[in-house]
Design a protein around this motif. Structure first.
Motif, PDB file in Angstrom:
ATOM      1  N   VAL A 103      -0.984  -3.918  -5.418  1.00  0.00           N
ATOM      2  CA  VAL A 103      -0.335  -2.709  -4.893  1.00  0.00           C
ATOM      3  C   VAL A 103      -1.331  -1.553  -4.957  1.00  0.00           C
ATOM      4  CG1 VAL A 103       1.563  -1.070  -5.173  1.00  0.00           C
ATOM      5  CG2 VAL A 103       1.947  -3.502  -5.594  1.00  0.00           C
ATOM      6  N   ALA A 104      -1.743  -1.068  -3.794  1.00  0.00           N
ATOM      7  CA  ALA A 104      -2.715   0.016  -3.733  1.00  0.00           C
ATOM      8  C   ALA A 104      -2.014   1.352  -3.945  1.00  0.00           C
ATOM      9  CB  ALA A 104      -3.429   0.000  -2.384  1.00  0.00           C
ATOM     10  N   ASP A 108       0.827  -1.204   0.000  1.00  0.00           N
ATOM     11  CA  ASP A 108       0.000   0.000   0.000  1.00  0.00           C
ATOM     12  C   ASP A 108       0.866   1.260   0.000  1.00  0.00           C
ATOM     13  OD1 ASP A 108      -1.820   2.028   0.529  1.00  0.00           O
ATOM     14  OD2 ASP A 108      -3.030   0.777   1.863  1.00  0.00           O
ATOM     15  N   LEU A 109       0.736   2.046  -1.065  1.00  0.00           N
ATOM     16  CA  LEU A 109       1.478   3.322  -1.129  1.00  0.00           C
ATOM     17  C   LEU A 109       0.522   4.517  -1.120  1.00  0.00           C
ATOM     18  CD1 LEU A 109       4.244   2.570  -3.808  1.00  0.00           C
ATOM     19  CD2 LEU A 109       4.616   2.966  -1.372  1.00  0.00           C
ATOM     20  N   THR A 110      -0.680   4.310  -0.590  1.00  0.00           N
ATOM     21  CA  THR A 110      -1.697   5.369  -0.668  1.00  0.00           C
ATOM     22  C   THR A 110      -1.661   6.334   0.500  1.00  0.00           C
ATOM     23  OG1 THR A 110      -3.348   4.118   0.573  1.00  0.00           O
ATOM     24  CG2 THR A 110      -3.321   3.821  -1.814  1.00  0.00           C
ATOM     25  N   ARG A 111      -1.123   5.867   1.622  1.00  0.00           N
ATOM     26  CA  ARG A 111      -1.422   6.593   2.845  1.00  0.00           C
ATOM     27  C   ARG A 111      -0.306   7.523   3.291  1.00  0.00           C
ATOM     28  NH1 ARG A 111      -3.314   1.266   5.923  1.00  0.00           N
ATOM     29  NH2 ARG A 111      -1.405   0.615   4.907  1.00  0.00           N
ATOM     30  N   GLY A 112      -0.620   8.807   3.383  1.00  0.00           N
ATOM     31  CA  GLY A 112       0.329   9.773   3.909  1.00  0.00           C
ATOM     32  C   GLY A 112       0.283   9.746   5.425  1.00  0.00           C
ATOM     33  N   LYS A 113       0.619   8.566   5.954  1.00  0.00           N
ATOM     34  CA  LYS A 113       0.536   8.400   7.404  1.00  0.00           C
ATOM     35  C   LYS A 113       1.910   8.112   7.965  1.00  0.00           C
ATOM     36  CE  LYS A 113      -2.429   4.956   8.036  1.00  0.00           C
ATOM     37  NZ  LYS A 113      -3.537   4.166   8.657  1.00  0.00           N
ATOM     38  N   PRO A 114       2.163   8.526   9.211  1.00  0.00           N
ATOM     39  CA  PRO A 114       3.422   8.120   9.836  1.00  0.00           C
ATOM     40  C   PRO A 114       3.407   6.616  10.112  1.00  0.00           C
ATOM     41  CG  PRO A 114       2.090   9.448  11.363  1.00  0.00           C
ATOM     42  CD  PRO A 114       1.344   9.403  10.072  1.00  0.00           C
ATOM     43  N   SER A 115       4.570   5.982  10.035  1.00  0.00           N
ATOM     44  CA  SER A 115       4.687   4.563  10.337  1.00  0.00           C
ATOM     45  C   SER A 115       4.642   4.349  11.849  1.00  0.00           C
ATOM     46  CB  SER A 115       6.012   4.038   9.797  1.00  0.00           C
ATOM     47  OG  SER A 115       7.081   4.688  10.461  1.00  0.00           O
ATOM     48  N   THR A 116       4.449   3.116  12.236  1.00  0.00           N
ATOM     49  CA  THR A 116       4.437   2.790  13.668  1.00  0.00           C
ATOM     50  C   THR A 116       5.746   3.218  14.333  1.00  0.00           C
ATOM     51  OG1 THR A 116       3.105   0.886  13.063  1.00  0.00           O
ATOM     52  CG2 THR A 116       4.001   0.903  15.291  1.00  0.00           C
ATOM     53  N   GLU A 117       6.844   2.981  13.647  1.00  0.00           N
ATOM     54  CA  GLU A 117       8.149   3.366  14.197  1.00  0.00           C
ATOM     55  C   GLU A 117       8.222   4.876  14.461  1.00  0.00           C
ATOM     56  OE1 GLU A 117      12.874   2.910  12.948  1.00  0.00           O
ATOM     57  OE2 GLU A 117      11.331   2.275  11.536  1.00  0.00           O
ATOM     58  N   GLN A 118       7.610   5.645  13.560  1.00  0.00           N
ATOM     59  CA  GLN A 118       7.574   7.095  13.776  1.00  0.00           C
ATOM     60  C   GLN A 118       6.689   7.448  14.968  1.00  0.00           C
ATOM     61  OE1 GLN A 118       6.731   7.830   9.359  1.00  0.00           O
ATOM     62  NE2 GLN A 118       7.465   9.804  10.060  1.00  0.00           N
TER      63      GLN A 118
END
Ligand code: PMP
Length: 430
Positions: A372-373, A36-46
């Motif tokens: 692949v989204a 998934d490359l859709t989400r402008g979200k921070p990762s869990t690590e961030q």
């Protein structure tokens, strides 16, 4: 590299190139990806970088001695406003610290303009026959859907690497009083990664507008989100506009959504003193005060402005390698073929990929079928309408680095197959 522009291939070479891409794509499809490359979200690590917040605040009173657990203080606690006022180059009394979403503040502001009119409006916008906004494209889809939900029409101008095309904006607003405002993401824009130059900001702050209450929605969502050591500073739009005699033109928005927790951060609004008073006046009809406990724990967590800057460097260390990987794959797979151009942003959350006109939706469709989204083609344009069907927004922050590589390899294969299809259909092979 032996790469040559696809359009230079003979018909036979193109047919064989298409064959190769089709085989690669079939293998890709069979490999059963789920990326998934859709989400402008921070990762869990961030998000984990801010886990210190979960055991804060250590006290319940703010610096003024007020109990943050209780009602009150609509403008937000002073110590947090001081930190972000310094970072955003505004005066703390011109800054509001609110709830967790700056998008909500933008919506409230627009709704108030529509229902009541602004401090400099001759009448509420709802009484105007038509209200229109300028949207630099490609831009942020939620800006567009918000305007659309309020019946505000959208006109596009090109986004350049230095911000919106200021001459195009100035030409539109000079004698059209229905154009009441514009969106502007000044730092590392979504999705183009553009940084609004001092020059562009100054032009927009000073340009004559037929609408006396013209607003610049200065959405500085990525103000501190640098990907390199070159940490650009946004233009000081409030001072520029004041100096040009238009103090009420800009309204500045920002938030810690991509600094601390995307769902539990603090959002900010800055404007002229009169406009802050106007905003709080309307806000106060529906709120007795924001979540000050959250504001206090943010103030404790950062300590000062330097604390925010240091924290952002930790984000950079996590996400910069993902952006570098996107560049590597695009360069190695698509470089020299003349089938795509892409941005190499020095900050923010996105890479903007422009494929052959007429193939963006095909690429997204092929990628989806291969697991692949991607963000829907056209999403970065008002009404979802990319007239050239060329732009694709890539968001590499959320997936792990090890997933960015196969996702981007897949994107490259889809871009190549779509291009080969297009060129053979167009009979452009020689
Ligand atoms: N503005 C822009 C340009 C964004 O990209 C985003 C998040 N995708 C937002 C605003 C949302 O901000 P918030 O979380 O503060 O509502």
């Amino acid at each position: 590299s032996t790469a040559q522009p696809l359009s230079a291939l003979s018909a036979d070479q193109l047919a064989s190139f298409r064959e190769t891409q089709q085989t690669a794509y079939d293998e890709l499809k069979a490999s059963g990806l789920k990326l998934d490359l859709t989400r402008g979200k921070p990762s869990t690590e961030q998000l984990d970088l801010s886990n210190g917040l979960l055991t804060l605040p250590t006290q319940v009173n703010d610096a003024s001695g007020a109990d943050t657990r209780n009602y009150g203080n609509l403008q937000g606690i002073a110590e947090l406003r001081e930190i972000f006022a310094e970072l955003l180059w505004v005066s703390p009394d011109q800054l509001v610290a609110g709830g967790n979403s700056s998008l909500t503040m933008m919506k409230d502001t627009l709704v108030d303009l529509v229902l009541f009119g602004g401090v400099d409006s001759p009448k509420p916008w709802r009484l105007e026959e038509k209200v229109r906004f300028i949207c630099p494209v490609p831009g942020y889809d939620r800006h567009h859907t918000l305007l659309d939900s309020l019946g505000i029409e959208m006109i596009t101008v090109p986004m350049t690497p230095d911000g919106p095309d200021a001459d195009a904006v100035a030409a539109l607003v000079a004698d059209d009083p229905t154009i009441k405002g514009m969106w502007l993401v000044p730092t590392y824009s979504n999705p183009a990664g553009s940084v609004c130059s001092q020059d562009v900001a100054a032009k927009l702050a000073a340009m004559p507008t037929a609408a006396h209450d013209f607003k610049i929605f200065w959405d500085n969502a990525y103000a501190f989100h640098h990907l390199t050591e070159d940490e650009v500073k946004s233009a000081d739009i409030l001072s520029l506009a004041s100096a040009a005699g238009h103090p009420h033109r800009p309204i500045v928005f920002a938030s810690t959504s991509k600094i601390t927790f995307a769902g539990a951060g603090v959002a900010f609004l800055a404007a002229s003193p009169e406009q802050v008073k106007w905003y709080l006046g309307h806000l106060g009809k529906g709120s007795i005060g924001p979540d000050k406990v959250n504001q206090l724990r943010h103030a404790e967590f950062f300590g000062n402005a330097e604390g925010v800057i240091t924290h952002m460097r930790r984000h950079r260390d996590i996400i910069a390698p993902k952006f570098a990987e996107v560049q590597r794959v695009l360069r190695e797979r698509l470089g020299g073929l003349d089938v795509a151009t892409w941005t190499d942003p020095v900050g923010g959350y996105f890479v903007s990929l422009d494929v052959l006109p007429g193939t963006a939706s095909r690429v997204v469709e092929l990628a989806k079928a291969a697991g692949v989204a991607l963000t829907p083609a056209g999403a970065s344009y008002p009404y979802g309408n990319d007239p050239q069907d060329t732009n694709i927004r890539l968001a590499p922050t959320y997936p792990a680095l090890a997933e960015v590589t196969p996702a981007m390899e897949a994107v490259a294969t889809c871009v190549l197959l779509a291009a080969a299809e297009k060129l053979s259909a167009g009979g452009q092979g020689r």
